[in-house]
Scaffold this active site. Structure first.
Site, short mmCIF file in Angstrom:
data_model
loop_
_atom_site.label_atom_id
_atom_site.label_comp_id
_atom_site.label_asym_id
_atom_site.label_seq_id
_atom_site.Cartn_x
_atom_site.Cartn_y
_atom_site.Cartn_z
CD GLU A 1 57.29 32.68 30.86
OE1 GLU A 1 58.14 32.63 29.96
OE2 GLU A 1 56.15 33.10 30.66
CB CYS B 1 47.49 40.03 32.11
SG CYS B 1 47.42 40.78 33.70
N1 SAH Z 1 43.91 31.73 36.37
C1 SAH Z 1 43.86 32.94 37.11
C2 SAH Z 1 45.17 33.72 37.17
C3 SAH Z 1 45.98 33.87 35.89
S1 SAH Z 1 45.53 35.01 34.67
C4 SAH Z 1 42.74 33.82 36.60
O1 SAH Z 1 42.14 33.47 35.60
O2 SAH Z 1 42.44 34.83 37.22
C5 SAH Z 1 45.72 36.63 35.26
C6 SAH Z 1 44.77 37.59 34.56
O3 SAH Z 1 45.16 37.84 33.19
C7 SAH Z 1 43.35 37.10 34.48
O4 SAH Z 1 42.46 38.11 34.82
C8 SAH Z 1 43.22 36.73 33.01
O5 SAH Z 1 41.89 36.70 32.60
C9 SAH Z 1 44.02 37.81 32.36
N2 SAH Z 1 44.42 37.52 30.99
C10 SAH Z 1 44.62 36.34 30.40
N3 SAH Z 1 45.01 36.50 29.13
C11 SAH Z 1 45.06 37.82 28.90
C12 SAH Z 1 45.44 38.63 27.79
N4 SAH Z 1 45.84 38.09 26.65
N5 SAH Z 1 45.39 39.97 27.93
C13 SAH Z 1 45.03 40.54 29.11
N6 SAH Z 1 44.68 39.84 30.19
C14 SAH Z 1 44.70 38.49 30.09
#
Ligand code: SAH
Length: 347
Positions: free
Chosen positions: A95, A340
């Site tokens: 996605e 996110c």
């Molecule tokens: N793997 C990378 C990029 C993908 S996640 C990373 O970890 O940075 C993008 C962002 O969304 C990251 O900061 C992650 O911690 C956050 N994230 C993941 N699940 C989430 C959720 N349920 N609610 C809010 N942010 C979330």
């Protein structure tokens, strides 16, 4: 007779394309023209290459494929966010998201199908990692979103964040190759300053990026500055503890002079204590940095719940007291599971 499998033409460098044309007894500059169609104009068929003769196009078609992505399903949120389900040539799906604000359009792109890390709060983590995306598959997501931005918002794409599915630093080589095509003048010509790579924090690769003198921005999904808390919610932290992460970030700053953005969600009963706040402040003071407090997007059963506004205010006050810039970010595209951590191929 068994047909030989056609080669993906986008696996060739510009020089290899030039050489290929020379070997065929054609002018080498045809290689440049094809390269430009592929990487500057984002062509997905040889037929689109109108300054190349019909015979040459047919010849290319007989020997090569352009393994492009296909936007399979597009959903539009009531806040204007667009989520694309993108089908890859082998039918796997990732996605990517277009996030419009009054001034910019940001593309949030994926780097892997699924993810090998196991952040407990993230929907993508449940998919497991199926494979890395190729450079052209990352590039194509950007081109698709640029086209949507022009179509729906009358302006080109302005920013890119690697915050979609997957851990970009676990697919470092291909992410770098894609960014190269996105930023180089004979590709899309975007400034690397408008690109942010977000990592859950892989110290070895952060050091490598610093050595490689990359020009894009770095975000780290910190979420906790105490090892026992971080290991609980991001179990890989056991193998890559905070001290190691901090050292790699110091190295990054020393080599690149670029500050770091920390992403941080505050959860009830997980990281809402004063000692969690103090630990974050200390972590931030070690290296020039700022903090993005991001809203939690619930993905399930209730182990994780967003902390109440008072706690967020305590965090903000403590950080600001030490002169650390902090922003509180609202989620976008929640109604279509585009925010996110919600990317999980639900459709
Ligand atoms: N793997 C990378 C990029 C993908 S996640 C990373 O970890 O940075 C993008 C962002 O969304 C990251 O900061 C992650 O911690 C956050 N994230 C993941 N699940 C989430 C959720 N349920 N609610 C809010 N942010 C979330």
């Amino acid at each position: 007779m068994v047909a030989t499998e056609k080669k993906d033409i986008r696996a060739l460098t510009r020089d290899q394309l030039r050489d290929y044309f020379s070997e065929q007894g054609e002018k080498a500059f045809r290689g440049n023209q094809v390269y430009e169609w592929l990487w500057n104009k984002g062509a997905h068929s040889f037929d689109a290459m109108t300054n190349i003769s019909k015979e040459t196009r047919a010849f290319l078609d007989a020997h090569f494929v352009i393994n492009h992505i296909k936007v399979d399903q597009m959903q539009r949120s009531n806040d204007g966010t667009i989520k694309n389900a993108v089908k890859l040539h082998d039918n796997l799906v990732v996605e990517s998201v277009l996030i419009p604000t009054s001034k910019r359009t940001t593309a949030c792109v994926s780097s892997q199908v699924g993810c090998s890390l196991n952040c407990q709060f993230c929907a993508t983590a449940r998919l497991k990692r199926m494979r890395n995306l190729n450079p052209d598959e990352i590039f194509d997501q950007v081109v698709a979103i640029d086209r949507q931005s022009r179509l729906y918002y009358d302006r080109p794409l302005s920013n890119i964040v690697f915050m979609g599915m997957g851990e970009p630093l676990m697919n470092y080589k291909n992410v770098i190759a894609a960014i190269d095509k996105i930023t180089s003048p004979d590709g899309l010509g975007m400034s690397p300053k408008r690109i942010m790579v977000s990592t859950s924090g892989v110290p070895k690769i952060i050091r490598k990026m610093a050595d490689d003198q990359v020009k894009f921005k770095l975000a780290v999904s910190l979420h906790a500055a105490l090892d026992e808390v971080r290991t609980d919610i991001m179990p890989f932290n056991e193998q890559m503890p905070l001290e190691e992460l901090k050292d790699s970030l110091k190295y990054w700053y020393a080599k690149t002079g670029q500050e770091i953005s920390y992403e941080y969600v505050i959860w009830k009963d997980i990281n809402d204590r004063q000692k969690d706040i103090n630990a974050l402040v200390d972590f931030c003071l070690a290296i020039p940095s700022k903090v993005n407090l991001i809203e939690y997007n619930p993905i399930d059963d209730g182990k994780f719940q967003q902390a109440p506004p008072e706690v967020i205010e305590k965090y903000v006050a403590a950080l600001e007291r030490e002169g650390i810039t902090v922003t509180v970010r609202r989620s976008r595209g929640k109604d279509i599971d585009a925010a996110c951590g919600q990317l999980a191929n639900k459709h």
